[in-house]
Design a protein around this motif. Sequence first.
Motif: not given
Length: 476
Positions: A177-196
Motif C-alpha cells: 500500500l505504501l509503495s503507492q503515492p499514499l502517506a501513512l497518516p492518510t491511510l490511517i485517516a481513511g481507515k478511522i473515518a469508516v469506523r468512526a
Amino acid sequence: MVARQELRLLLKERSLWWVGGLFLLLIGYALFNGVLQTTQRDSAQAALVAADAQSRAGQLAQLQRIMAGTETPTPFGNPANPANMAGGLGAHYAVMPSAALAPVALGQTDLFPSQFKVTHQSKVNFLHNNDIENPWHLLSGHFDLAFVVVYLLPLLIFALSYNLLSGEKEDGTLRLLLSQPLALPTLIAGKIAVRAAVLLGAAVLVPLAVLLVARPQALAMPGATLWWALVVGAYALFWFTAVVAVNAFGRSSATNAMVLIIGWVVLVLVVPVLLNIAVTHISPAPSRAELATRTRVVTAQAMSQNAALLATDYEHVDKPDVLVPKDGRLAMSGRAMANYRIQRQVDDTLQPELDRFDAQQAQQQALVARWSAVSPAAVAYEGITALAGTGHSRNAWFMAQITAYHQAWKDFFFPRIDGGLAITEADFAHIPAFAWRDEAPGTLQAQAARAVLQLLLPTLALLGVALWRLRRYRLV
C-alpha cells in the motif's frame, strides 16, 4: 479512495456487520429503557400534580361548606386550621420535571427523588428520608445510553480498530500500500473515518432520531442536543486516537489488543474507583446514619419539653363547634400546638447540622469535578448526565429551590398558627405553590464545554504521540 476500499473490506469480512448490529441492539435497548423509565416518572409526577390540584379544590369547597354551616369539621381534617394545612392535610408536592434529554442518561434518578412533599415539618423529614446508602441501590443501576457510550463504545472501537496497521503489516499488504503515492497518516485517516462514521452514526444519529419522535420537547433544546453530540464525539475521538497511538508503536495485533484492554480497564474502571476513594478520604461523605440518629435525639427532647401539651385532652371531640372559625380566629388544640412546636424546635435545632451536611456534600462534589479529568470515562459520564438533567448539578439546583419553598411555606403558615388565625377562602389563593425554574442555559453549556475540553486535551496529547511514532514507523 482509502475509505471506500476499507468499507468494502469490512463488509466483506462481516466484522462491520456484527459490531454494527450489536451496537444498534445495545443502543436500541438502552433507549427503550431510558424512554420507559422517563415516561413512567413523568406520568407519576403528572398524577401527583393533578392529585394536589384536586385536593386543594376539595379543601376550598370543604371550607366553604364549613363556613356556611352545612358541614361539621373534623379535628384533623379541618382546612380552616393553619396547623392542619401546614402539615399533612394541605401539603403539596414539589416536583423537578424531567429534562428533554433525560432518556439518554438515567443517572442518579434511582437514588435521589425528583419530588418531595413539603410540610411545616423540619426538612430533614422529607429531604433526607431516602436511603441513598442502600447497597442494592449502589450495586444495581439502569442500563441506559450513557452506560453504552461510556463503557461499551470503547470496546467496540477496539474490536474494529485494534489491528488498524498491525493487520496490514502481518498480512504483508502494508508495504504494498505504501509503495503507492499514499502517506501513512492518510491511510490511517481513511481507515478511522469508516469506523468512526459507523459507530458515531449509531451513537449520535439514532438516539437523536428516537428522541425527536419519543420526546418532541427535545426540539426546543437544540443547544443541549448539539453539546451532547459533541461530548459523545469527543469521547469517541479520544479512544480512536488511543487506537492510532497504540498501532503506531508497530507491535503485533495481539499486543495491541492487550494494551488497549488494559488501558480501558485502568481509565474506565480503576481510575474512577481510586478517585472515589481519594475524594472520600480527603472529604468524607456526610453520614446519613449520624444525621438520622441526631434527628431522633432532638425529636425526643422536643417531645419531652412539650409533653404537657401533648397530654391535653381533645375538647373538640365533645365540642366540635370550637373547630369552626369565629371572627377569623380559631382555637388551637393543645396537641396541634405541641406538634407544631416540636417540628419547629427540631427544624431550628437541626439547621446547623443540615448546613454542615450540605457543605460536606458540596465540597465532595467540587473535588470530584476538579479531579475527574484524570478519567475520560468520568468526564464523559458527568457531561452526559449534566445535559440529561440527571446529574448532581441539577439535583443540587432542585434542593436549593426546595429549601426556598420550604421557607416560604413556613413564613406563610407560622404567623397564622402562632396568632390562632384561621385560614380563610381568600388565603387559598396566596398559599405558596412550587414553581420549577430551570438552570440558566449558560450553566449547562459551560458544563458541557468543560467536558469537551477535558476530553480534547488528552486526545491532542495522544495524537502528538501517535504522529511522533508514525514518523518512525518501521514497515519490517
